[in-house]
Design a protein around this motif. Sequence first.
Motif, PDB file in Angstrom:
ATOM      1  N   THR A   6      22.505  17.092  72.878  1.00 45.07           N
ATOM      2  CA  THR A   6      21.791  17.367  71.639  1.00 45.07           C
ATOM      3  C   THR A   6      21.176  16.090  71.099  1.00 45.07           C
ATOM      4  OG1 THR A   6      23.269  19.206  71.119  1.00 45.07           O
ATOM      5  CG2 THR A   6      21.998  18.271  69.301  1.00 45.07           C
ATOM      6  N   ILE A   7      19.861  16.156  70.875  1.00 40.86           N
ATOM      7  CA  ILE A   7      19.097  15.021  70.352  1.00 40.86           C
ATOM      8  C   ILE A   7      18.658  15.352  68.927  1.00 40.86           C
ATOM      9  CG2 ILE A   7      17.126  13.502  70.712  1.00 40.86           C
ATOM     10  CD1 ILE A   7      19.191  13.448  72.957  1.00 40.86           C
ATOM     11  N   PHE A   8      18.858  14.407  68.022  1.00 33.53           N
ATOM     12  CA  PHE A   8      18.562  14.624  66.617  1.00 33.53           C
ATOM     13  C   PHE A   8      17.249  13.971  66.201  1.00 33.53           C
ATOM     14  CE2 PHE A   8      22.334  16.537  64.670  1.00 33.53           C
ATOM     15  CZ  PHE A   8      23.225  16.464  65.723  1.00 33.53           C
ATOM     16  N   GLY A   9      16.590  14.596  65.210  1.00 37.27           N
ATOM     17  CA  GLY A   9      15.474  13.969  64.549  1.00 37.27           C
ATOM     18  C   GLY A   9      15.964  12.896  63.593  1.00 37.27           C
ATOM     19  N   ALA A  10      15.018  12.197  62.966  1.00 40.41           N
ATOM     20  CA  ALA A  10      15.355  11.062  62.102  1.00 40.41           C
ATOM     21  C   ALA A  10      15.848  11.482  60.726  1.00 40.41           C
ATOM     22  CB  ALA A  10      14.155  10.140  61.978  1.00 40.41           C
ATOM     23  N   GLY A  11      15.642  12.738  60.356  1.00 38.27           N
ATOM     24  CA  GLY A  11      16.154  13.229  59.082  1.00 38.27           C
ATOM     25  C   GLY A  11      15.107  13.314  57.986  1.00 38.27           C
TER      26      GLY A  11
ATOM     27  N   LEU B   2      30.214   8.777  64.459  1.00 38.95           N
ATOM     28  CA  LEU B   2      30.546  10.181  64.271  1.00 38.95           C
ATOM     29  C   LEU B   2      31.083  10.776  65.567  1.00 38.95           C
ATOM     30  CD1 LEU B   2      27.290  11.210  62.407  1.00 38.95           C
ATOM     31  CD2 LEU B   2      29.571  11.299  61.409  1.00 38.95           C
TER      32      LEU B   2
ATOM     33  N   GLN C 143      15.634   7.656  74.532  1.00 40.21           N
ATOM     34  CA  GLN C 143      16.078   9.051  74.601  1.00 40.21           C
ATOM     35  C   GLN C 143      14.872   9.965  74.408  1.00 40.21           C
ATOM     36  OE1 GLN C 143      19.697  10.492  72.856  1.00 40.21           O
ATOM     37  NE2 GLN C 143      20.181   8.481  72.054  1.00 40.21           N
TER      38      GLN C 143
ATOM     39  N   PHE D 107      18.666  17.395  59.198  1.00 39.91           N
ATOM     40  CA  PHE D 107      18.307  16.944  60.542  1.00 39.91           C
ATOM     41  C   PHE D 107      17.980  18.148  61.415  1.00 39.91           C
ATOM     42  CE2 PHE D 107      19.426  12.542  60.182  1.00 39.91           C
ATOM     43  CZ  PHE D 107      20.458  12.497  59.257  1.00 39.91           C
TER      44      PHE D 107
ATOM     45  N   GLN E 183      18.956   6.947  59.397  1.00 36.92           N
ATOM     46  CA  GLN E 183      18.457   7.459  60.677  1.00 36.92           C
ATOM     47  C   GLN E 183      19.284   8.661  61.129  1.00 36.92           C
ATOM     48  OE1 GLN E 183      17.982   4.410  63.651  1.00 36.92           O
ATOM     49  NE2 GLN E 183      17.196   2.905  62.195  1.00 36.92           N
ATOM     50  N   GLY E 184      18.800   9.318  62.156  1.00 35.89           N
ATOM     51  CA  GLY E 184      19.539  10.430  62.723  1.00 35.89           C
ATOM     52  C   GLY E 184      20.622   9.962  63.675  1.00 35.89           C
ATOM     53  N   PRO E 185      21.608  10.807  63.938  1.00 32.41           N
ATOM     54  CA  PRO E 185      22.659  10.440  64.902  1.00 32.41           C
ATOM     55  C   PRO E 185      22.083  10.204  66.305  1.00 32.41           C
ATOM     56  CG  PRO E 185      23.305  12.352  63.588  1.00 32.41           C
ATOM     57  CD  PRO E 185      21.853  12.122  63.333  1.00 32.41           C
ATOM     58  N   GLU E 186      22.603   9.182  66.955  1.00 32.11           N
ATOM     59  CA  GLU E 186      22.192   8.837  68.324  1.00 32.11           C
ATOM     60  C   GLU E 186      23.397   9.013  69.245  1.00 32.11           C
ATOM     61  OE1 GLU E 186      20.773   4.816  70.775  1.00 32.11           O
ATOM     62  OE2 GLU E 186      21.782   4.679  68.853  1.00 32.11           O
ATOM     63  N   LEU E 187      23.236   9.811  70.293  1.00 36.18           N
ATOM     64  CA  LEU E 187      24.342  10.077  71.201  1.00 36.18           C
ATOM     65  C   LEU E 187      24.724   8.827  71.985  1.00 36.18           C
ATOM     66  CD1 LEU E 187      26.247  12.222  72.485  1.00 36.18           C
ATOM     67  CD2 LEU E 187      24.475  12.550  74.228  1.00 36.18           C
TER      68      LEU E 187
ATOM     69  N   GLN F 213      23.247   6.026  76.894  1.00 37.65           N
ATOM     70  CA  GLN F 213      22.881   5.205  75.740  1.00 37.65           C
ATOM     71  C   GLN F 213      24.047   4.348  75.246  1.00 37.65           C
ATOM     72  OE1 GLN F 213      19.631   5.051  74.768  1.00 37.65           O
ATOM     73  NE2 GLN F 213      19.357   6.390  76.537  1.00 37.65           N
TER      74      GLN F 213
ATOM     75  N   GLN G 106      25.312   6.593  63.897  1.00 36.78           N
ATOM     76  CA  GLN G 106      24.281   6.864  62.903  1.00 36.78           C
ATOM     77  C   GLN G 106      24.075   5.624  62.036  1.00 36.78           C
ATOM     78  OE1 GLN G 106      25.025  10.045  60.022  1.00 36.78           O
ATOM     79  NE2 GLN G 106      22.838  10.402  59.807  1.00 36.78           N
TER      80      GLN G 106
ATOM     81  N   MET H 287      27.657   4.224  61.000  1.00 37.01           N
ATOM     82  CA  MET H 287      28.660   5.292  60.957  1.00 37.01           C
ATOM     83  C   MET H 287      28.857   5.799  62.382  1.00 37.01           C
ATOM     84  SD  MET H 287      30.519   7.358  58.969  1.00 37.01           S
ATOM     85  CE  MET H 287      29.774   7.843  57.406  1.00 37.01           C
TER      86      MET H 287
ATOM     87  N   TYR I  97      28.650   9.888  68.454  1.00 35.26           N
ATOM     88  CA  TYR I  97      27.317   9.543  67.998  1.00 35.26           C
ATOM     89  C   TYR I  97      27.407   8.309  67.099  1.00 35.26           C
ATOM     90  CZ  TYR I  97      25.083  13.976  69.387  1.00 35.26           C
ATOM     91  OH  TYR I  97      24.561  15.043  70.101  1.00 35.26           O
TER      92      TYR I  97
END
Lengths: 117, 109
Positions: free
Chosen positions: B97-102, A91, B1, B89, A41-45, A59, A37, A89, A35
């Motif tokens: 697994t897709i994450f929100g922005a936090g 991850l 995404q 998150f 922001q949130g982690p992006e795969l 992605q 990050q 970052m 991921y």
Amino acid sequence: EAEVAQSPRYKITEKSQAVAFWCDPISGHATLYWYRQILGQGPELLVQFQDESVVDDSQLPKDRFSAERLKGVDSTLKIQPAELGDSAMYLCASSSREGARNTGELFFGEGSRLTVL
Amino acid sequence: QQQVKQSPQSLIVQKGGISIINCAYENTAFDYFPWYQQFPGKGPALLIAIRPDVSEKKEGRFTISFNKSAKQFSLHIMDSQPGDSATYFCAAGGFKTIFGAGTRLFVKA
């Protein structure tokens, strides 16, 4: 307690240089994820492996990023050439399986923070 | 995404109060809804998770409420403590697994 190991923790590089990150997942975890990050922001795969096979890299910016997990254990993520916008970052996470499905619980490493100057 | 929308972006709560964070998802193929907690300089760590066959799950001071028809779920932190100050998150999982922005939570002592 088993952990996901990542290195390096910090990397500073100049744009157009090559960088590489390494990840060793929890022993026995078949699924490995990278991921990205960006701060705030949130982690992006970026890429998901099942054993040694890529199962999702939709992605991943394939013109400059590559990832491999040759023996289905540890993995390397490479960026060449690095750009200013790659500062983030990175991850690594792993998860185990229950029969044919992932458990869904991701165990993350502490990450590799990349700064591109 | 595929998106997971999380709110609020930041939250300040008094010690002992209730912290509430909300999430909404789009894809009904998701079948696992975790919440992760992240401290500065660390990777996210699983806090609590729920599958869509139940409407609520409680673990200690943390509760997930899940509304399948509305495609929404929320995290409630009861008796919030300064040590709970972190970024939270939500995520939606299935094949991936897709994450929100936090949500950055700060609990005032």
